[in-house]
Design a protein around this motif. Structure first.
Motif, PDB file in Angstrom:
ATOM      1  N   ARG A  95       0.845  -1.201   0.000  1.00 22.30           N
ATOM      2  CA  ARG A  95       0.000   0.000   0.000  1.00 22.30           C
ATOM      3  C   ARG A  95       0.874   1.242   0.000  1.00 22.30           C
ATOM      4  O   ARG A  95       2.040   1.209   0.400  1.00 22.30           O
ATOM      5  CB  ARG A  95      -0.958   0.004   1.185  1.00 22.30           C
ATOM      6  CG  ARG A  95      -0.302   0.048   2.539  1.00 22.30           C
ATOM      7  CD  ARG A  95      -1.340   0.218   3.639  1.00 22.30           C
ATOM      8  NE  ARG A  95      -0.767  -0.064   4.941  1.00 22.30           N
ATOM      9  CZ  ARG A  95      -1.263   0.409   6.076  1.00 22.30           C
ATOM     10  NH1 ARG A  95      -2.335   1.169   6.069  1.00 22.30           N
ATOM     11  NH2 ARG A  95      -0.694   0.097   7.224  1.00 22.30           N
ATOM     12  N   ASN A 134       0.025  -8.385   1.508  1.00 23.79           N
ATOM     13  CA  ASN A 134      -1.193  -7.869   2.161  1.00 23.79           C
ATOM     14  C   ASN A 134      -2.423  -7.863   1.266  1.00 23.79           C
ATOM     15  O   ASN A 134      -2.285  -7.740   0.066  1.00 23.79           O
ATOM     16  CB  ASN A 134      -0.918  -6.432   2.632  1.00 23.79           C
ATOM     17  CG  ASN A 134      -0.235  -6.421   3.973  1.00 23.79           C
ATOM     18  OD1 ASN A 134      -0.576  -7.199   4.851  1.00 23.79           O
ATOM     19  ND2 ASN A 134       0.738  -5.525   4.130  1.00 23.79           N
ATOM     20  N   LEU A 161       5.357  -9.606  12.721  1.00 25.60           N
ATOM     21  CA  LEU A 161       5.848  -8.229  12.768  1.00 25.60           C
ATOM     22  C   LEU A 161       5.092  -7.468  13.859  1.00 25.60           C
ATOM     23  O   LEU A 161       5.684  -6.692  14.620  1.00 25.60           O
ATOM     24  CB  LEU A 161       5.670  -7.577  11.388  1.00 25.60           C
ATOM     25  CG  LEU A 161       6.174  -6.148  11.218  1.00 25.60           C
ATOM     26  CD1 LEU A 161       7.614  -5.980  11.684  1.00 25.60           C
ATOM     27  CD2 LEU A 161       6.047  -5.723   9.754  1.00 25.60           C
ATOM     28  N   HIS A 190      -3.909  -8.800  10.639  1.00 23.90           N
ATOM     29  CA  HIS A 190      -2.779  -7.881  10.465  1.00 23.90           C
ATOM     30  C   HIS A 190      -3.346  -6.584   9.882  1.00 23.90           C
ATOM     31  O   HIS A 190      -3.302  -6.344   8.671  1.00 23.90           O
ATOM     32  CB  HIS A 190      -1.733  -8.507   9.536  1.00 23.90           C
ATOM     33  CG  HIS A 190      -0.613  -7.558   9.196  1.00 23.90           C
ATOM     34  ND1 HIS A 190       0.216  -7.002  10.147  1.00 23.90           N
ATOM     35  CD2 HIS A 190      -0.197  -7.047   8.014  1.00 23.90           C
ATOM     36  CE1 HIS A 190       1.089  -6.206   9.551  1.00 23.90           C
ATOM     37  NE2 HIS A 190       0.854  -6.208   8.259  1.00 23.90           N
ATOM     38  N   GLY A 230       2.581   0.201  10.719  1.00 28.71           N
ATOM     39  CA  GLY A 230       2.852   0.067   9.281  1.00 28.71           C
ATOM     40  C   GLY A 230       2.620   1.387   8.563  1.00 28.71           C
ATOM     41  O   GLY A 230       3.444   1.816   7.738  1.00 28.71           O
ATOM     42  N   ALA A 231       1.515   2.056   8.885  1.00 27.17           N
ATOM     43  CA  ALA A 231       1.198   3.341   8.251  1.00 27.17           C
ATOM     44  C   ALA A 231       2.217   4.400   8.648  1.00 27.17           C
ATOM     45  O   ALA A 231       2.613   5.240   7.834  1.00 27.17           O
ATOM     46  CB  ALA A 231      -0.204   3.778   8.651  1.00 27.17           C
ATOM     47  N   SER A 240       6.711   0.954   2.268  1.00 30.36           N
ATOM     48  CA  SER A 240       6.305   0.149   3.412  1.00 30.36           C
ATOM     49  C   SER A 240       7.499  -0.589   4.009  1.00 30.36           C
ATOM     50  O   SER A 240       8.543  -0.738   3.370  1.00 30.36           O
ATOM     51  CB  SER A 240       5.154  -0.797   3.055  1.00 30.36           C
ATOM     52  OG  SER A 240       5.581  -1.873   2.299  1.00 30.36           O
ATOM     53  N   SER A 241       7.316  -1.027   5.246  1.00 29.46           N
ATOM     54  CA  SER A 241       8.396  -1.682   5.997  1.00 29.46           C
ATOM     55  C   SER A 241       8.948  -2.844   5.180  1.00 29.46           C
ATOM     56  O   SER A 241       8.188  -3.566   4.539  1.00 29.46           O
ATOM     57  CB  SER A 241       7.857  -2.197   7.327  1.00 29.46           C
ATOM     58  OG  SER A 241       6.909  -3.224   7.101  1.00 29.46           O
TER      59      SER A 241
HETATM   60  C1  LMR Z   1       3.405  -3.279   7.807  1.00 31.09           C
HETATM   61  O1  LMR Z   1       2.706  -3.579   8.775  1.00 31.09           O
HETATM   62  O2  LMR Z   1       4.434  -2.591   7.912  1.00 31.09           O
HETATM   63  C2  LMR Z   1       3.025  -3.814   6.442  1.00 31.09           C
HETATM   64  O3  LMR Z   1       1.864  -4.581   6.500  1.00 31.09           O
HETATM   65  C3  LMR Z   1       2.956  -2.766   5.406  1.00 31.09           C
HETATM   66  C4  LMR Z   1       1.724  -1.930   5.559  1.00 31.09           C
HETATM   67  O4  LMR Z   1       1.029  -1.693   4.558  1.00 31.09           O
HETATM   68  O5  LMR Z   1       1.454  -1.494   6.667  1.00 31.09           O
END
Ligand code: LMR
Ligand code: NAD
Length: 328
Positions: A95, A134, A161, A190, A230-231, A240-241
């Motif tokens: 994303r 995702n 994670l 998640h 994540g955001a 993204s990570s």
């Molecule tokens: C995250 O948690 O870092 C990943 O799922 C990437 C995201 O879109 O958040």
């Protein structure tokens, strides 16, 4: 080197997570320093992606890893998953800023129908599958449902994670080392609805809840920080990570393959009906692993607040599941 090499398939191998993941698998960090591996790498047929994959393979060769017994490049899951013992399904769109992970379902969902079918047709019957792409839980559900000849328990989604993020926040809050944390759980999806639960957790034998003793912090700082991490990374990095995601994938697969010595870890796994989660929902649960088999930690007390959090994340997963019926 006496062990027979095992086959490890990785999709999205030329992507950001792939780049942080492959070298660690090849160096033995995932399956042990005595376990040779053959990497079966999948990328889309697009010339740019295949070229990038060639570059990654050149770099893997240049590391001269003693445990790397072979490297294959593929553009078709039917050849990439042939006889594979482990499959890390990373390949899919990440994303961007302002998006929720569930918005990726329409873009990424179909990838997991095709890959589930290919695993069903050609992978080892004992294959251990981890979905990272995702929205990971629902993509893992799609892959599992597309592979009816493989045991459902072979399909998992990455919640590690979130587990690691929660552990790190707790270590920072208590000023205690992260390595001492036990009995942490992350329930559900998640997504920001996940429920990171430290009610049972201990650090060096002391209760985390008692050490923190701040329910306000739990509800208004800890849960949103872990849920929206994540955001926050996308906002900061513009991407993204990747390294922390690859690290979590290594942790998840290592613990599944080699065991947890009684330690709880979080895995997204198909529910067998535990804690009232309907069968087959791909849900984050606390588990322990022994001899390559995970087992849900049962009998935990679920108080009213926890029940409401679990219901919220379950409802979201059921809605996602409902939205992908046409793919199954
Ligand atoms: C995250 O948690 O870092 C990943 O799922 C990437 C995201 O879109 O958040
Ligand atoms: P990226 O765009 O850098 O790499 C993805 C790679 O996948 C690309 O090289 C692309 O060509 C490839 N790809 C796309 N469709 C494919 C297919 N059908 N088969 C094989 N390869 C395919 O993305 P990234 O940063 O590596 O992230 C990958 C996924 O992982 C994203 O969906 C991201 O949201 C997700 N992710 C999940 C977690 C988690 O905790 N579950 C954490 C971080 C990222």
């Amino acid at each position: 080197m006496s062990k027979k090499p095992v086959r490890v398939a990785v999709t999205g191998a030329a992507g950001q997570i792939g780049y942080a993941l492959l070298f660690r698998i090849a160096s033995g960090e995932m399956l042990g320093k005595d376990q040779p591996v053959i990497l079966q790498l999948l990328e889309i047929p697009d010339e740019k992606a295949q070229n990038a994959l060639k570059g990654v393979i050149m770099e893997l060769e240049d590391c001269a890893f003693p445990l790397l017994a072979g490297i294959e490049a593929h553009s078709d899951p039917m050849s990439a998953f042939k006889d594979t013992d482990y499959a890390l399904l990373v390949g899919s769109r990440p994303r961007g800023p302002g998006m929720e992970r569930s918005e990726l379902l329409s873009i990424n969902g179909a990838i997991f129908t095709a890959q589930g079918k290919a695993l069903n047709a050609v992978a080892s019957r004992n294959v251990k599958v981890l979905v990272v792409g995702n929205p990971a839980n629902t993509n893992a559900y799609i892959a599992m449902k597309s592979a009816p000849d493989l045991p459902a328990k072979n399909f998992t989604a990455m919640l590690r994670l979130d587990h690691n993020r929660a552990a790190s926040q707790i270590a920072a809050k208590t000023g205690k080392p992260v390595a001492g944390i036990e009995k942490l759980a992350v329930w559900g999806n998640h997504s920001p609805t996940m429920y990171a639960d430290y009610r049972f957790a201990t650090i060096d034998g002391q209760s985390v809840k008692a050490l923190i003793n701040d329910e306000e912090w739990n509800r208004t700082t800890f849960l949103p920080t872990v849920g929206k991490r994540g955001a926050a990374i996308i906002a900061a990095r513009g991407l993204s990570s990747a390294a922390s995601a690859a690290n979590a994938a290594i942790d998840h697969m290592r613990d599944w393959a080699l065991g947890t010595n009684g330690k709880w870890v979080t895995m997204g796994i198909p529910s067998g009906g535990e804690y009232g989660i309907p069968k087959d929902v791909m849900f984050g649960f606390p588990v322990t692993v022994e001899n390559g088999e995970y087992k849900i930690v049962e009998g935990l007390e679920i108080d009213e607040f926890s029940q409401a959090c679990i219901k919220k994340t379950l409802d979201e997963l059921l809605e996602e599941q409902n939205g992908v019926k046409h793919l199954l």
